[in-house]
Design a protein around this motif. Structure first.
Motif, short mmCIF file in Angstrom:
data_model
loop_
_atom_site.label_atom_id
_atom_site.label_comp_id
_atom_site.label_asym_id
_atom_site.label_seq_id
_atom_site.Cartn_x
_atom_site.Cartn_y
_atom_site.Cartn_z
N TRP A 161 38.80 39.91 44.81
CA TRP A 161 40.00 39.78 45.63
C TRP A 161 40.94 40.96 45.39
O TRP A 161 41.50 41.53 46.33
N ALA A 162 41.10 41.35 44.13
CA ALA A 162 41.99 42.46 43.79
C ALA A 162 41.47 43.80 44.33
O ALA A 162 42.25 44.73 44.53
N GLU A 218 40.34 46.43 34.94
CA GLU A 218 41.30 45.43 35.40
C GLU A 218 42.73 45.98 35.39
O GLU A 218 43.51 45.72 36.30
N ARG A 266 38.36 36.84 41.10
CA ARG A 266 39.69 37.45 41.10
C ARG A 266 39.60 38.96 41.27
O ARG A 266 40.39 39.57 41.98
N LYS A 277 35.07 32.98 37.71
CA LYS A 277 36.44 33.05 38.24
C LYS A 277 37.01 34.45 38.08
O LYS A 277 37.71 34.94 38.96
N ARG A 278 36.70 35.09 36.96
CA ARG A 278 37.17 36.46 36.72
C ARG A 278 36.62 37.40 37.79
O ARG A 278 37.35 38.22 38.35
#
Length: 89
Positions: free
Chosen positions: A17-18, A50, A14, A10-11
């Motif tokens: 997507w970012a 991140e 994400r 999931k990380r």
């Protein structure tokens, strides 16, 4: 309870997507880096990357294109790492 594998999956989703910033110049740097090099980063470097993704697009563009010096030393180091990684591939 979520497993570590599920959490990391999931990380990564994400992050991918970012990395889709809507600016081609950033997209072609960030997405390949996440897909090919993110897993090899240390925990601390992952956190820096991140955090870097929370910066505004105009700042990211200026830093990655060399139009402006990034004052944050951790960001500057990660930017250099991304640029080197993408140039090698």
């Amino acid at each position: 309870m979520t497993s570590v594998v599920e959490f990391e999956s999931k990380r990564l989703a994400r992050l991918k997507w970012a990395c889709r910033r809507g600016m081609l110049e950033l997209d072609v740097l960030l997405l390949p880096f996440v897909e090919q090099a993110f897993d090899q980063l240390s925990y601390d470097d992952k956190v820096v990357f991140e955090r870097l993704l929370t910066a505004d697009d105009p700042d990211l563009f200026a830093w990655f294109m060399g139009h402006q010096e990034c004052k944050d030393k951790e960001f500057a180091s990660m930017i250099a790492r991304v640029l080197t990684s993408v140039k090698i591939r």
